[in-house]
Design a protein around this motif. Structure first.
Motif, PDB file in Angstrom:
ATOM      1  N   LEU A   1       0.833  -1.205   0.000  1.00 49.89           N
ATOM      2  CA  LEU A   1       0.000   0.000   0.000  1.00 49.89           C
ATOM      3  C   LEU A   1       0.869   1.257   0.000  1.00 49.89           C
ATOM      4  N   PRO A   2       0.471   2.274  -0.769  1.00 46.40           N
ATOM      5  CA  PRO A   2       1.248   3.519  -0.778  1.00 46.40           C
ATOM      6  C   PRO A   2       0.922   4.368   0.442  1.00 46.40           C
ATOM      7  N   VAL A   3       1.541   4.034   1.548  1.00 44.09           N
ATOM      8  CA  VAL A   3       1.225   4.707   2.802  1.00 44.09           C
ATOM      9  C   VAL A   3       2.488   4.791   3.649  1.00 44.09           C
ATOM     10  N   SER A   4       2.595   5.878   4.396  1.00 47.20           N
ATOM     11  CA  SER A   4       3.724   5.977   5.325  1.00 47.20           C
ATOM     12  C   SER A   4       3.345   6.844   6.520  1.00 47.20           C
ATOM     13  N   PRO A   5       3.816   6.476   7.708  1.00 53.17           N
ATOM     14  CA  PRO A   5       3.646   7.374   8.852  1.00 53.17           C
ATOM     15  C   PRO A   5       4.622   8.552   8.778  1.00 53.17           C
ATOM     16  N   LEU A   6       4.169   9.700   9.261  1.00 56.93           N
ATOM     17  CA  LEU A   6       5.041  10.878   9.450  1.00 56.93           C
ATOM     18  C   LEU A   6       4.809  11.424  10.855  1.00 56.93           C
ATOM     19  N   LYS A   7       5.823  12.130  11.343  1.00 56.75           N
ATOM     20  CA  LYS A   7       5.713  12.663  12.712  1.00 56.75           C
ATOM     21  C   LYS A   7       5.068  14.045  12.706  1.00 56.75           C
ATOM     22  N   HIS A   8       4.369  14.348  13.781  1.00 59.26           N
ATOM     23  CA  HIS A   8       3.646  15.622  13.855  1.00 59.26           C
ATOM     24  C   HIS A   8       3.579  16.093  15.315  1.00 59.26           C
ATOM     25  N   HIS A   9       3.699  17.421  15.492  1.00 54.93           N
ATOM     26  CA  HIS A   9       3.730  17.996  16.853  1.00 54.93           C
ATOM     27  C   HIS A   9       2.476  18.782  17.203  1.00 54.93           C
ATOM     28  N   TYR A  10       2.093  18.710  18.447  1.00 52.98           N
ATOM     29  CA  TYR A  10       1.265  19.778  19.017  1.00 52.98           C
ATOM     30  C   TYR A  10       1.679  20.010  20.460  1.00 52.98           C
ATOM     31  N   LEU A  11       1.309  21.167  20.970  1.00 45.11           N
ATOM     32  CA  LEU A  11       1.621  21.487  22.371  1.00 45.11           C
ATOM     33  C   LEU A  11       0.337  21.889  23.083  1.00 45.11           C
ATOM     34  N   ILE A  12       0.332  21.691  24.379  1.00 45.74           N
ATOM     35  CA  ILE A  12      -0.806  22.147  25.184  1.00 45.74           C
ATOM     36  C   ILE A  12      -0.254  23.078  26.260  1.00 45.74           C
ATOM     37  N   THR A  13      -0.856  24.245  26.372  1.00 48.15           N
ATOM     38  CA  THR A  13      -0.326  25.229  27.325  1.00 48.15           C
ATOM     39  C   THR A  13      -0.975  25.064  28.699  1.00 48.15           C
ATOM     40  N   ASP A  14      -0.342  25.701  29.669  1.00 48.99           N
ATOM     41  CA  ASP A  14      -0.980  25.867  30.977  1.00 48.99           C
ATOM     42  C   ASP A  14      -2.156  26.817  30.807  1.00 48.99           C
ATOM     43  N   SER A  15      -2.846  27.041  31.893  1.00 51.43           N
ATOM     44  CA  SER A  15      -4.021  27.925  31.860  1.00 51.43           C
ATOM     45  C   SER A  15      -3.636  29.342  31.398  1.00 51.43           C
ATOM     46  N   ILE A  16      -4.445  29.890  30.506  1.00 48.99           N
ATOM     47  CA  ILE A  16      -4.228  31.259  30.006  1.00 48.99           C
ATOM     48  C   ILE A  16      -5.336  32.133  30.610  1.00 48.99           C
ATOM     49  N   PRO A  17      -4.993  33.184  31.339  1.00 47.96           N
ATOM     50  CA  PRO A  17      -6.033  33.959  32.036  1.00 47.96           C
ATOM     51  C   PRO A  17      -7.154  34.412  31.107  1.00 47.96           C
ATOM     52  N   GLU A  18      -6.809  34.888  29.894  1.00 47.68           N
ATOM     53  CA  GLU A  18      -7.851  35.370  28.963  1.00 47.68           C
ATOM     54  C   GLU A  18      -8.795  34.238  28.556  1.00 47.68           C
ATOM     55  N   VAL A  19      -8.266  33.039  28.482  1.00 53.02           N
ATOM     56  CA  VAL A  19      -9.112  31.893  28.106  1.00 53.02           C
ATOM     57  C   VAL A  19      -9.984  31.505  29.299  1.00 53.02           C
ATOM     58  N   ALA A  20      -9.318  31.452  30.474  1.00 52.17           N
ATOM     59  CA  ALA A  20     -10.043  31.038  31.684  1.00 52.17           C
ATOM     60  C   ALA A  20     -11.194  31.988  31.990  1.00 52.17           C
ATOM     61  N   SER A  21     -10.999  33.277  31.707  1.00 56.70           N
ATOM     62  CA  SER A  21     -12.037  34.249  32.091  1.00 56.70           C
ATOM     63  C   SER A  21     -13.074  34.457  30.977  1.00 56.70           C
ATOM     64  N   SER A  22     -12.853  33.834  29.819  1.00 57.28           N
ATOM     65  CA  SER A  22     -13.805  34.040  28.705  1.00 57.28           C
ATOM     66  C   SER A  22     -15.115  33.296  29.005  1.00 57.28           C
ATOM     67  N   ASP A  23     -16.254  33.929  28.630  1.00 57.91           N
ATOM     68  CA  ASP A  23     -17.515  33.222  28.887  1.00 57.91           C
ATOM     69  C   ASP A  23     -17.926  32.368  27.681  1.00 57.91           C
ATOM     70  N   PHE A  24     -17.032  32.259  26.711  1.00 58.81           N
ATOM     71  CA  PHE A  24     -17.269  31.277  25.635  1.00 58.81           C
ATOM     72  C   PHE A  24     -15.940  30.631  25.275  1.00 58.81           C
ATOM     73  N   GLU A  25     -16.042  29.448  24.639  1.00 57.94           N
ATOM     74  CA  GLU A  25     -14.811  28.735  24.291  1.00 57.94           C
ATOM     75  C   GLU A  25     -14.159  29.335  23.057  1.00 57.94           C
ATOM     76  N   MET A  26     -12.833  29.312  23.017  1.00 61.03           N
ATOM     77  CA  MET A  26     -12.129  29.765  21.813  1.00 61.03           C
ATOM     78  C   MET A  26     -12.485  28.815  20.664  1.00 61.03           C
ATOM     79  N   PRO A  27     -12.685  29.356  19.471  1.00 60.52           N
ATOM     80  CA  PRO A  27     -13.005  28.451  18.347  1.00 60.52           C
ATOM     81  C   PRO A  27     -11.761  27.731  17.850  1.00 60.52           C
ATOM     82  N   MET A  28     -11.978  26.614  17.211  1.00 58.93           N
ATOM     83  CA  MET A  28     -10.905  25.914  16.485  1.00 58.93           C
ATOM     84  C   MET A  28     -10.408  26.909  15.426  1.00 58.93           C
ATOM     85  N   THR A  29      -9.142  27.236  15.428  1.00 58.30           N
ATOM     86  CA  THR A  29      -8.670  28.278  14.491  1.00 58.30           C
ATOM     87  C   THR A  29      -7.480  27.768  13.687  1.00 58.30           C
ATOM     88  N   VAL A  30      -7.629  27.825  12.385  1.00 57.93           N
ATOM     89  CA  VAL A  30      -6.562  27.358  11.497  1.00 57.93           C
ATOM     90  C   VAL A  30      -5.940  28.577  10.835  1.00 57.93           C
TER      91      VAL A  30
END
Ligand SMILES: Cc1cc2nc3c(=O)[nH]c(=O)nc-3n(C[C@H](O)[C@H](O)[C@H](O)COP(=O)(O)OP(=O)(O)OC[C@H]3O[C@@H](n4cnc5c(N)ncnc54)[C@H](O)[C@@H]3O)c2cc1C
Length: 803
Positions: A218-247
């Motif tokens: 099969l023409p397939v291969s794994p590749l490596k990919h990164h993401y990070l998760i931050t500690d609590s961000i005050p602006e996020v914690a105090s927001s009354d709605f969730e941040m949207p998925m943003t690309v």
């Protein structure tokens, strides 16, 4: 665990679990999924869990929309929380071209039924994602149906819902090997053998090895990919709605909220493959050490986009592997030559595509074909050439590193190129040929008149158009030569060849020495091919079609094979040139060893052209007089030289496929993947005019007769003339009535250089399909007036090609 099932699904990741669920839902209960460890032990457990509708390929976008709609349903059915946060999503444009592209996609989405999108100014976007800096942002697209899910919860939900519907799954059962039998497969596991009719390879990171267990590369291969998760961000914690998925496409990052912090995923130009032969069997839920040097630049862009991140710590780094095919789309469907072996792998975004992949595969297995056009994920869109390791590395790497890079319709990408070339390739390159690629083969696009001509990348009309205009002029008024190595050719022989062809084609077979456009249908009466049948008169037939469909068509032919018939793909043996234009007959006569004046339109015969033994058919894709001259690969260079010399005093002009495509649209001739796809029918596409209803039987007859006797299709094919502008339609642009209702969509478009008009072919509602109806179409996001015109704006009576 029983010793016999109808289906064994190998792999309990999100894809396997979705396949299991859909099989059970559609009525196949005698199905089992085997997982070597625990559910979601491959790439599924460490995914970022993001889901969104946006995809440059409209079929994949529709599949993603299906998956997103399914997630709450499987939660309900299973009782297992999938942790769905439907935050809505933003896609940012950071360059004028990207902004044009987003506006264009916004319209294309409408034509495939995705209506929950909105275009926003940077300020409006910021209101929805206040932690984002909008420096450099020119605009954004909002989509309601975006967000993120809990990955292991989702896999569990699919599996539990499947179980509730009667399917089974077992953990800690590794499949060791597979043996094909006369009526299915023996699946050898650590815990005993299982006999089954069908095996599904949903082994994710291990798909390569599970393919090899069945002798499949099969023409397939794994590749490596990164993401990070931050500690609590005050602006996020105090927001009354969730941040949207943003690309942030120009920033190479995607971002979503994670508790009171954010998760930022990073694509970058530095791609890194891992375990190209498949993940090690003892690979568990480990991650790789982060490799910041690979993503340094993109990370800086991410920090600039979300300045609040700089003030908090990074809680988690994930550097994990997931699988890619050469074009980034999944590999789904029956694997050619391996009856009962199905692929459901290379699903790069299992959480947003897995639902659709499961549905498509289950329909295919149970009904014999998927409901919608599955070409863009069909495992048979690749041929043997794609088994090559370097090809896989180059193309998958290119896809990964360009994941967020803007692509243009007139762009030629370098990976896996110059793999196969027609023998006259070098001589044609010297003559100025600019090349594209079809499958493994370099195909001529056009011939640049001077060496330093540079085609600019654009979503609009290209600066190569002037060159293409000259080539069209040669086709229409003089003499043109086109390399047609990029057509497919199959040879059919044997005592039952005629009977078999009569069965698989809905069209009347051509008489000896004649060719005919031949429609091939599926059992449900949908299109399976817009092919040409040639009867050489010695018991041998050829089927000619689109080169890139070689493996796809061959799979179908083999599935329908009967005793007394042999079929051979001639694609690596036969090539040729088309001699086209009003002067083609007289020039051909100069080099033909026989009289060609009596060759009528659609005649075919063996002919010596100079020293080249050829198989010649008088056929025309351009609507002009023309001859397709087929020869052996070894004769290609000689044939070109003979024809160029013979036509020199007629100013013979070498042309490419761009000119062919422009001239064919002036004739309203449809092509595969545009007008014709496997979810359309003969009545929709006017292909019914080629059906021989008097034949006692053919595949798809009952279904197409029912369609013929029914109330008619919802949409039919028309030709449109589009008011002046700087861009032509390309496909899937929405079409609106003057009253503002969406009535259809474009199937393909091009500038018609002879009629000097921007043209398109489209599927629209029959009530508005009559000649002269004014409509509106959005091209590259811009509203343009258009009107329905009679088919074939050039030479409607077809005199030029029949002359
Ligand atoms: C860092 C990262 C972030 C990602 N983010 C997202 C995202 O935001 N959204 C998204 O949709 N996707 C995302 N993905 C991609 C996603 O993880 C994959 O598309 C998805 O997990 C593929 O699922 P799968 O079922 O095909 O394969 P896998 O999850 O690899 O599952 C295959 C399963 O098969 C089992 N198996 C293999 N061989 C055998 C055998 N011989 N016998 C029995 N069992 C076997 C394995 O143990 C495994 O559990 C991300 C991936 C990574 C690495």
């Amino acid at each position: 665990m029983k010793s016999q099932y109808r289906v064994v699904v190998i792999g309990g990741g999100v894809v396997g679990a979705s396949v299991l669920y859909h099989l059970a839902k559609m009525g196949w209960k005698d199905v089992v999924m085997l997982e070597r460890r625990r559910l979601a032990s491959g790439s599924s457990w460490h995914a970022a869990g993001g889901v969104h509708t946006l995809n440059a390929d409209p079929n994949m976008a529709a599949l993603q929309a299906y998956t997103i709609d399914l997630l709450p349903k499987i939660e309900n059915e299973s009782g297992q929380n999938v942790g769905f946060h439907m935050t809505g999503g933003l896609t940012l444009a950071g360059t004028p071209e990207r902004w044009e592209w987003l506006q264009s996609n916004y319209r294309i989405f409408q034509s495939i039924g995705i209506n929950d999108c909105e275009l926003l100014t940077p300020e409006e976007a910021k209101k929805r994602c206040p932690i984002m800096s909008v420096d450099g942002v020119l605009g954004a697209m909002w989509a309601d149906r975006e967000g993120y899910i809990d990955t292991t919860g989702t896999v569990q939900a699919y599996a539990t819902a499947a179980k509730k519907r009667g399917a089974e799954y077992y953990e800690e059962v590794k499949v060791d090997s597979l043996n094909q039998t006369s009526d299915g497969w023996i699946v050898k596991t650590e815990k005993g053998d299982i006999k089954c009719e069908h095996v599904v390879n949903a082994a994710g990171l291990w798909a390569k090895q599970v393919g090899r267990m069945a002798g499949v590369e099969l023409p397939v291969s794994p590749l490596k990919h990164h993401y990070l998760i931050t500690d609590s961000i005050p602006e996020v914690a105090s927001s009354d709605f969730e941040m949207p998925m943003t690309v942030d496409l120009e920033g190479f990052t995607y971002m979503r909220q994670d508790q009171n912090g954010v998760l930022v995923g990073i694509y970058g130009s530095d791609d890194e493959h891992w375990a190209m032969d498949g993940a090690p069997w003892d690979y568990g839920e480990e991650l790789f050490q982060e490799q910041l040097h690979r993503i340094e630049n993109e990370l800086m862009l991410g920090f600039k986009r979300y300045p609040a991140i700089e003030n908090v710590g990074i809680k988690t780094w994930v550097n994990g592997a997931f699988t890619f095919s050469p074009d980034g789309n999944p590999l789904v469907g029956p694997v050619p030559g391996k009856k009962g072996y199905w692929s459901a792998c290379a699903v790069m975004a299992g959480f947003l595509q897995g639902g659709g992949v499961g549905k498509t595969l289950a329909e295919w297995m149970i009904e014999g074909e998927p409901e919608t056009d599955a070409w863009s994920m069909d495992v048979a869109r690749y041929g043997k050439y794609a088994e090559n390791k370097r090809y896989i590395r180059e193309t998958t790497g290119q896809f990964y590193s360009r994941r967020f890079v803007m692509s243009y319709p007139n762009e030629q990408l370098p990976a896996g190129r110059q793999m196969k070339m027609a023998p006259a390739h070098d001589a044609m390159t010297q003559a100025g040929c600019r090349w594209g690629v079809s499958w493994d083969l370099e195909v001529p696009l056009y011939f640049a008149p001077y060496d330093d001509f540079e085609e600019k990348l654009t979503l609009k009309r290209s600066n190569a158009n002037k060159i293409i205009a000259e080539e069209c002029k040669a086709i229409r008024e003089g003499l043109a030569l086109l390399d047609i190595t990029g057509f497919s050719r199959f040879e059919v022989k044997g005592q039952n060849a005629k009977v078999w062809l009569d069965q698989i084609f809905a069209t009347k077979l051509p008489k000896p020495g004649r060719a005919r456009l031949a429609v091939m249908l599926s059992f449900s009466g949908k299109l399976k091919g817009d092919l040409t049948l040639l009867n050489w008169g010695n018991g041998t037939y050829w089927i000619m079609g689109s080169y890139y469909l070689r493996a796809w068509h061959m799979r179908w032919f083999n599935e329908q094979m009967q005793d007394g018939v042999s079929i051979r793909d001639l694609g690596d043996e036969i090539c040729g040139f088309a001699l086209i234009g009003p002067n083609s007959r007289s020039v051909l006569q100069r080099v033909a060893e026989e009289d060609v004046s009596d060759m009528r339109f659609m005649d075919c015969k063996k002919l010596d052209i100079g020293l080249v033994r050829s198989s010649v058919a008088r056929m025309s894709v351009t609507g002009e007089m023309g001859y397709e001259i087929n020869c052996k690969m070894g004769d290609h260079i000689a044939l070109r030289r003979i024809l160029l010399e013979a036509g020199a005093d007629q100013d013979i002009c070498e042309v490419g496929f761009k000119a062919m495509l422009s001239t064919r649209i002036e004739k309203s001739f449809g092509i595969w993947s545009a007008e014709f796809t496997q979810d359309r029918t003969p009545a929709m596409t006017a292909m019914d005019r080629w059906i021989d209803w008097n034949k006692p039987d053919f595949i798809g007859k009952a279904a197409s007769l029912a369609e013929q006797n029914g109330s008619g299709p919802e949409k039919i094919q028309v030709t449109l003339e589009i008011a002046d502008g700087d861009a032509d339609a390309s496909g899937y642009e929405p079409i609106w009535s003057e009253a503002g209702d969406m009535i259809g969509f474009v199937t393909s478009g091009a500038y018609g250089h002879t009629v000097k008009k921007s043209l398109a072919m489209a599927l629209i509602e029959p009530a508005l399909a009559s000649k002269g109806t004014n409509v509106i179409v959005h091209i590259v996001g811009v509203e343009r007036r258009a009107k329905v015109i009679a088919p074939s704006p050039y030479d409607p009576d077809g005199m030029a090609m029949r002359n």
